[in-house]
Scaffold this active site. Structure first.
Site, PDB file in Angstrom:
ATOM      1  N   ASP A 147      46.478  37.086  40.421  1.00 44.18           N
ATOM      2  CA  ASP A 147      45.076  37.476  41.140  1.00 44.18           C
ATOM      3  C   ASP A 147      45.343  38.790  41.972  1.00 44.18           C
ATOM      4  O   ASP A 147      44.742  38.485  43.037  1.00 44.18           O
ATOM      5  CB  ASP A 147      44.493  36.244  42.008  1.00 44.18           C
ATOM      6  CG  ASP A 147      43.020  36.405  42.160  1.00 44.18           C
ATOM      7  OD1 ASP A 147      42.544  37.405  41.605  1.00 44.18           O
ATOM      8  OD2 ASP A 147      42.514  35.534  42.917  1.00 44.18           O
ATOM      9  N   SER A 175      38.338  38.487  50.106  1.00 37.54           N
ATOM     10  CA  SER A 175      39.293  38.617  48.793  1.00 37.54           C
ATOM     11  C   SER A 175      40.121  39.928  48.884  1.00 37.54           C
ATOM     12  O   SER A 175      39.340  40.995  49.100  1.00 37.54           O
ATOM     13  CB  SER A 175      38.410  38.354  47.414  1.00 37.54           C
ATOM     14  OG  SER A 175      38.414  37.132  47.242  1.00 37.54           O
ATOM     15  N   HIS A 182      40.287  39.129  40.656  1.00 41.30           N
ATOM     16  CA  HIS A 182      38.842  38.395  40.404  1.00 41.30           C
ATOM     17  C   HIS A 182      37.684  39.570  41.005  1.00 41.30           C
ATOM     18  O   HIS A 182      36.538  39.504  40.834  1.00 41.30           O
ATOM     19  CB  HIS A 182      38.554  37.203  40.878  1.00 41.30           C
ATOM     20  CG  HIS A 182      38.688  36.875  42.347  1.00 41.30           C
ATOM     21  ND1 HIS A 182      39.907  36.374  42.987  1.00 41.30           N
ATOM     22  CD2 HIS A 182      37.734  37.075  43.411  1.00 41.30           C
ATOM     23  CE1 HIS A 182      39.846  36.400  44.406  1.00 41.30           C
ATOM     24  NE2 HIS A 182      38.215  36.803  44.615  1.00 41.30           N
TER      25      HIS A 182
END
Length: 627
Positions: free
Chosen positions: A239, A317, A208
């Site tokens: 992911d 992230s 993402h």
């Protein structure tokens, strides 16, 4: 009574599509899961720097009535149909095999409290003096770099550890598709996230973090130079994304991160990255609190996940989580938000990371995590087991439905009892032994395989045991959760815009509450329908660009088309081909809710050219539909 879909904007709430109590919920997360009945939200830790709704985190939230995971747009919080700003997963009455499964509903709303320590804050003052505020790693004496950052007092400072230099900051410019106006894209925006260097000149980060990228750059710790990066592979389900940098200078004086084994409960972990709140590297410490099959919010799948109590914030992230030996044991990717929970984060464990890397090395691309292709029901009720011919010593789960597009459809039937997978027995609640004192959903076994591999399964059918070798394949959803970087498809005739439905399309049309506001019949297809063929799509009249030729049809919005001139519509390309080759006097479209649209063929096709010019639309077809 079904409601005819209304125009976009703020349509009244539509009732949720009903389903049987035992219906498995579509895969999704929870990008972390929660207890059934609680409101939990899962959040992808992605720091948006500019663009629409600047500064907002990307988040996915799940509703208690909609167990499906969905991703929110960057720069604007998005509630999810299931789970987390990341939420955890738990068992239900049944589930889906492979990457999908039953997911309890949750919604998290509380912001994660602080917890990140910037390397600049190396000391804090107290009444008794100064003490170090930077988390320390308790390193093993055999670590090759053990004494490389001793502070002279016998204490080791994590910020001087060699593996810290392998953590990079990722800068990405995104240009997302516009699903409501599929012939154009949205305004570009930028975001910051984290990543880390592994062997063979590669960098890992979250999928993402680089989704719909137009430019990606990376910067090493302590450097003032940003290097252009190339995206090698994007693993939507897990992911994870893999990057590389062509400039040799970037790889100088860097030691790649080494991977460790799956941690155990209460093992110490240190999350390193570039979260919101500063520009320099940040370190957060915690321990492993849970290991189970978890919903991945971005991927709308369920894979093995590790829950930790370290704070994970926007920008974390893609950052690595290290154990006390300096080995990477996971990638930070989401956190749990809830008024009763604090500092609950999730990392992608090494088994999932190794699967992604090996998949890329095997094929030169990412092929995904396969599924068995079944929906199942628990067999905990003794009367149910007896009625289906199970002996007291036998355990397993009942197959409710088999996906028509899955290879298993040729061998498995509804009401078969699945007893084992690859010679590992499945319990009545759908779990299998994991580690000492632990059990885990059998979908974990499926996720360890690769697309196209063969699995040996044992079933009970009519009180007789049968064994099959079943090929595992990727899931084909009627309403896909992602379009995996491809531009959306569309077709226009006489101002009537046709589009294929996907979760991003519904989110674009109805916003973060698409799982409430979408038409009931579309929600029913999303939650319960299965694709009958590989090519099948759910095609709708997206909107009508008003013109004289389509007068009276302008109120038709997001209504499924069932047939054209009496021929059932298989997919968008099939519809476009039939319309373009039609020589009948009229073009007749049969829609849901017993509606029909009729246009004269000779007038409709010439009118399309003028309507395209009026709305500055370059073509009546998306590129993938050109005949």
């Amino acid at each position: 009574m079904d409601h005819i879909p209304r125009k976009r904007g703020r349509p009244p709430k539509h009732p949720k599509a009903p389903g049987p109590p035992s219906s498995p919920q579509p895969s999704g997360f929870a990008t972390s899961r929660g207890v059934v009945g609680s409101n939990v939200s899962s959040e992808v830790m992605h720091n948006t720097k500019s663009g629409p709704a600047e500064g907002e985190d990307v988040e996915m939230m799940e509703r208690d009535r909609s167990p499906i995971v969905r991703t929110g747009q960057r720069g604007r919080p998005q509630k999810r149909g299931v789970i987390i700003k990341k939420s955890p997963s738990s068992g239900g009455q049944g589930g889906k095999s492979g990457s999908g499964g039953t997911t309890p509903d949750r919604e998290y709303s509380k912001e994660v409290e602080g917890g990140d320590l910037d390397e600049r804050s190396s000391e804090k003052s107290t009444r008794r003096g100064k003490y170090s505020a930077v988390p320390k790693l308790h390193l093993q004496s055999d670590a090759p770099w053990h004494t490389s950052y001793d502070d002279g007092n016998g204490q080791e400072d994590v910020k001087d550890a060699p593996f810290m230099d392998a953590v990079v900051k990722v800068f990405c410019v995104h240009t997302e598709p516009n699903f409501s106006l599929p012939w154009q894209r949205k305004r570009q925006f930028s975001s910051n996230s984290s990543g880390f260097i592994i062997n063979d000149r590669r960098v890992l980060t979250n999928a993402h973090s680089v989704e719909h990228h137009t430019q990606v750059k990376v910067k090493k710790r302590g450097s003032d130079t940003k290097y252009l990066a190339t995206v090698l592979a994007i693993g939507t389900e897990c992911d994870i994304a893999m990057l590389t940098v062509s400039n040799d200078e970037f790889w100088e004086d860097v030691t790649p991160v080494e991977f460790g084994s799956l941690p155990r409960l209460q093992d110490a972990v240190t999350v390193v990255g570039y979260p919101i709140g500063g520009d320099t590297i940040s370190v957060t410490s915690g321990v492993v609190s849970r290991i189970e099959v978890t919903s991945y919010v971005h991927g709308a799948t369920e894979l093995l996940g590790v829950q930790i109590d370290a704070a994970i914030n926007a920008g974390n992230s893609g950052g690595p989580a290290f154990n006390d030996r300096g080995e990477c044991v996971g990638i930070a990717f989401q956190s749990l938000k809830h008024e009763d929970a604090e500092n609950i984060g999730y990392v992608i464990p090494t088994p999932v990371i190794h699967h992604f890397i090996k998949d890329y090395l095997r094929t030169g691309d990412y092929t995904g995590f396969p599924i068995l292709g079944i929906e199942w029901q628990k067999m905990e009720n003794p009367d149910l087991r007896k009625a289906l011919g199970m002996k007291p010593s036998q355990k397993g789960v009942r197959i409710r439905r088999v996906e028509p597009t899955a290879p298993a459809a040729k061998q498995l039937l509804s009401s078969d009892i699945l007893l084992s997978f690859d010679d590992i027995e499945i319990a009545n609640d759908g779990t299998v032994p994991f580690r000492h004192g632990e059990r885990i959903g059998f979908s974990y076994l499926v996720s360890q395989k690769y697309t196209g591999e063969i699995a040996k399964i044992k079933i009970l059918r009519n009180s007789k045991i049968k064994e099959f070798e079943v090929e595992l394949a990727n899931q084909k959803r009627l309403v896909p959760a992602h379009i995996k970087g491809k531009p959306p498809s569309y077709y226009i005739i006489a101002g009537i815009v046709f589009a294929a439905v996907s979760v991003p399309y519904l989110r674009s049309e109805y916003g973060k509450d698409y799982d409430y506001d979408s038409p009931v019949k579309l929600l029913d297809k999303l939650l319960h329908s299965m694709a009958q063929t590989e090519e099948e799509q759910l095609v709708v009249v997206s909107q009508v660009l008003v013109a004289d030729i389509n007068i009276g049809y302008e109120d038709i919005v997001n209504t499924q088309i069932l047939a054209f001139n009496g021929v059932p519509v298989k997919n968008l390309k099939h519809l476009a081909t039939m319309v373009e080759n039609c020589e009948d006097q009229f073009l007749r479209f049969d829609l849901e809710y017993q509606q029909i649209v009729v246009l004269e063929t000779k007038a409709a096709k010439p009118a399309t050219v003028d309507i395209l010019a009026t709305h500055c639309i370059p073509s009546a077809f998306s590129d993938d539909l050109r005949i």
